[in-house]
Design a protein around this motif. Sequence first.
Motif, short mmCIF file in Angstrom:
data_model
loop_
_atom_site.label_atom_id
_atom_site.label_comp_id
_atom_site.label_asym_id
_atom_site.label_seq_id
_atom_site.Cartn_x
_atom_site.Cartn_y
_atom_site.Cartn_z
N SER A 136 -19.50 23.49 -27.21
CA SER A 136 -19.34 24.25 -25.97
C SER A 136 -18.76 25.62 -26.28
CB SER A 136 -18.43 23.50 -24.99
OG SER A 136 -18.01 24.34 -23.94
N LEU B 248 -17.53 27.54 -23.43
CA LEU B 248 -16.52 27.74 -22.39
C LEU B 248 -15.25 26.92 -22.62
CD1 LEU B 248 -18.78 27.87 -19.19
CD2 LEU B 248 -17.80 29.76 -20.50
N LYS C 181 -23.34 11.69 -18.18
CA LYS C 181 -23.88 13.00 -17.80
C LYS C 181 -23.46 13.40 -16.39
CE LYS C 181 -25.97 13.57 -21.69
NZ LYS C 181 -25.51 14.59 -22.67
N MET D 224 -16.80 24.63 -13.48
CA MET D 224 -17.81 24.81 -14.52
C MET D 224 -18.95 23.82 -14.40
SD MET D 224 -15.57 25.51 -17.96
CE MET D 224 -14.56 26.99 -18.18
N ASN E 50 -21.60 21.04 -15.32
CA ASN E 50 -22.26 20.75 -16.58
C ASN E 50 -22.32 21.96 -17.51
OD1 ASN E 50 -22.81 18.04 -16.01
ND2 ASN E 50 -24.70 18.54 -14.91
N ARG E 51 -22.09 23.17 -16.95
CA ARG E 51 -22.08 24.37 -17.79
C ARG E 51 -20.93 24.34 -18.80
NH1 ARG E 51 -22.95 26.30 -12.68
NH2 ARG E 51 -20.75 26.92 -12.49
N ALA E 52 -19.92 23.51 -18.54
CA ALA E 52 -18.79 23.43 -19.47
C ALA E 52 -19.24 22.99 -20.85
CB ALA E 52 -17.73 22.46 -18.93
N TRP E 53 -20.35 22.27 -20.94
CA TRP E 53 -20.81 21.72 -22.21
C TRP E 53 -22.02 22.47 -22.75
CZ3 TRP E 53 -16.78 19.05 -23.15
CH2 TRP E 53 -16.11 18.39 -22.11
N TRP E 54 -22.18 23.72 -22.32
CA TRP E 54 -23.33 24.52 -22.77
C TRP E 54 -23.02 25.22 -24.09
CZ3 TRP E 54 -23.39 29.92 -23.32
CH2 TRP E 54 -24.64 30.47 -23.66
#
Length: 714
Positions: free
Chosen positions: A549, A551, A622, A691, A693-697
Motif C-alpha cells: 500500500s 497510503l 475484501k 480510504m 479499499n483504496r487504503a490497499w492500493w
Amino acid sequence: MTVDTPVRRPPGTKPPGLLHRVSGWAMRHAGLALLLWVLVLAAVTAAATVVGANYKNDNSLPGTDSQRVTDIFQAHQPKGDTASVQIVVRADGGLDADKSRMASMLAVVRTLPHVASVADPFTAPGSMSTDRRTAYSTVSLDVAQADMPVEDVRTIVQRAQDFAAPGFQVEVGGDLARKAADSSGGASEGAGILAALVILVFLFGSLLAATLPLLTAVFAVGSTVGLLMLASHLFTVPDYTTPVMMLVGLGVGIDYALLIFSRYRHELLKSETDRETAAIVALDTAGRSVLFAGCTVVIALLGLLALGLGSLQGVALGVTLTVLMTMLAAVTLLPALLTLFGKRIERSVRKHAAKQRRTPGEGWRKLAGMVQRGPWVPLLLGVVALVALSLPALNMRLGFADAGTDDPAKTSRKAYDLLADGFGPGFNGPLVVVSEGDRTAAQLLGQTLAADPGIAAVTPPQLTPDGKVATVLAFPKSAPQDAATSDLVQRLRDDTLPKLESETRATYLVGGATAAADDFASAVSKRLPIFVLVVVGLSALLLMAVFRSVLIPLKAAVLNLLSIGASLGMITLVFQQGWFGAQAGPIEAFVPVMIFAIVFGLSMDYEVFLVSRIHEEWRRTKDARAAVREGLATTGSVITAAAAIMIVVFGAFLLSPDRMLKQFGLGLATAVLLDALLIRCIIVPAVLRLMGNRAWWLPRWLDRTLPRIALEKD
C-alpha cells in the motif's frame, strides 16, 4: 511442570522458515532452551561483574567553537585534568568571625582520600563575596572525575558538613557532588514491573499467565545489561545508557511477549485448536509482527548514527542491543515457557474465558462501528488535539541540566544557590573565552568583554603554561540556563568577537558548558532533517513492502510524527515551563532526538499489530469496513493492555531523581498513551473508513519492484 509433546506442524502448510526453525527448536527442547537462557544470563552477569563497566561520556562536537576550546586546552596543558569539588560556606555574621571554624574544616578535608589540595578562601583571589558572608573553597583531587570513588566524595561531603552550625551553612557543589547525592536507582524499575504484573493479571485472570511476559522481559533486559557493560570496553557508551536501556527494554520486552501470548490465547479459545497449533499460529502472525516491529525500532534507533554525535551513537547501539535481545527472547524463551507450562496455562485461559459474560472484542467492534458511521468528527477532533499539544514544542529550548535544576534539598543545589546569591547568577556558568594571539590581543579581549552589557565581571587573562594561549572567564549577569545567556554567547560569536578579530588579527573562541549546550542544539538542528528522512523513509518502505500500500505508510508517518510532537510538547510544558510543580529549565539537549527515535519505533509497533490484523481480515473478506471492525476487536484489548504496561513502566521513571530520566519517562508515557488510545483506536479506524479499499492500493510497477514481506499466514 509439564513438558508437552514435540510440535507437529498442521498438514498442508508451507515448510517452516527461519522463525519457525528457531522457535520450533525452542518448543521441542523447552527445558534446554530455558536452561540456555539461564546460563547466558548467569555467564554474562558474572563476566560483567568481574570485568566491570567502562562507560565514557563522549560529548565531543567536532567543528564547533566549544570543542575547539577543549582541544586547545588539551594541546597546551602539560598534564591531564583532574577532578574537583567546591565547598561553599555561608556565615550570617560574616566569615571573619568564623575563621577558625573554617580553618579546622579545611584541615580535616585535606586529610581525606584523593584530596590533592584545598584552597583557602581568605587568600585565594575571588573566593570571597563582597559582603564577606559567602565563600568557596576548591578541593582539587588527584584523580580524574571518572576515577573518583563515589564513597570518597560522600566522605568529603559528610566531613565538611560536620562543621555546620546555626548561622554557619556548609554545602558541597560540583558534578561529583551531584552524582554522589543521587540514589542508586531500582525503585523506578521495581514500581514499573509491579504495576505491569497487576495489569497482566487483570487481563489474563491468572498469575502464571501474567508472569510469562514479565519473565521474558526480565531475562532479555538482564542479559543486555551485562552485555552492555562488556561492550563499554569496546565502544563509547555513556553512563546514562543503562537506565535508558532498561526503560525501553522492560516496556518493549513485556509488550512483545504479551502480543505473542495474546494471540496464542486467542487461538486456544477457538474450538478444536490444540496447544501446538495455537503456538504455530501465534508465531505465524504475532511472532512475525514482533520481528518486523522490532526491526522498525532498530531502524529508528540506528538513524541516530546519521547525527554523528558520539554520545547518541553509544546510546543508540545500547538500546538497539536491548531490542534485539527482547525480540530473541520473545521467539525463543516465550515458546519454551509456553511448552513447559502449556497445560496449566490452557486450563487457566479456558477457565477465565468461561467466566466472561461478554463476547470478546464486542466493545471494540461497537467503537469501530461508531467511528465508521461518522468518521470526520473523531478524525478532526483527534488531529486538532494532537496539533494543540505539539505547539509548545516549537518553543523548546535545549540545554544541559546543571545543579540549578536539582532537588532543592540536595547539597549540590544549595551550594549552587549560595554561589548565585553571593557572587551573582552567572557565577555558576562562566563563559570560557580563549585568545590565540599576543598579550595585547588578550588584554583587549578582557576590556571588550567587560564593556558588554550582558557580562557582570571578567577575570584577568591567564596564560597557559607554554604562553601561547590566554584564557578569560566571563561571568554573565544571567543564570547559565537562562535564554539571555544563550543570546549572549550568540552575540559574542556573531558580532563582538569578529569585530575584535579584525582589529587584532587574533583568534577568539567562546567555550564552556553553556556554549557547548548551544553548540549541541545547533548540531542536532542542522542534522535533524537527514535523521528524520532516514528514519521515516526506511520505515515507510518497510510498511509499503508488508502491506502493499502507498497510503498506509503515509498515514503511519504523519500520525507518528503527530504523536512525537505531542509528547515533546508535554515535556516542554512540564520541564521547561514548570507545570505541575516541576523545576523549570531547559530540555536536555539529546532527549528530543532520543524520544523521536524510540517513539517512532514504538508507534510503528502498534501500527503493525493493528494494521496487520486488519490486512489479514481484508485479504480474507475484501470488506474494508468489516476488516477494520474485526481488526480492532481482536487487537484493541491487547494494544491498550500493552500500552498500559508501557505507560506504567515509563511513568515509573518520574520517580527517578534524575531529571533526564524524568523527561524520558514523561515523553514516552505521553506518546504511548496518545498513540494507543487516540490514534490507533479512534483516528486510524476513521482514516481507514474514509480510504476504503483504496487504503490497499499499490501501483503495479511498484508491486513488482518491492520485495514481499508476509506477516500473515497464507
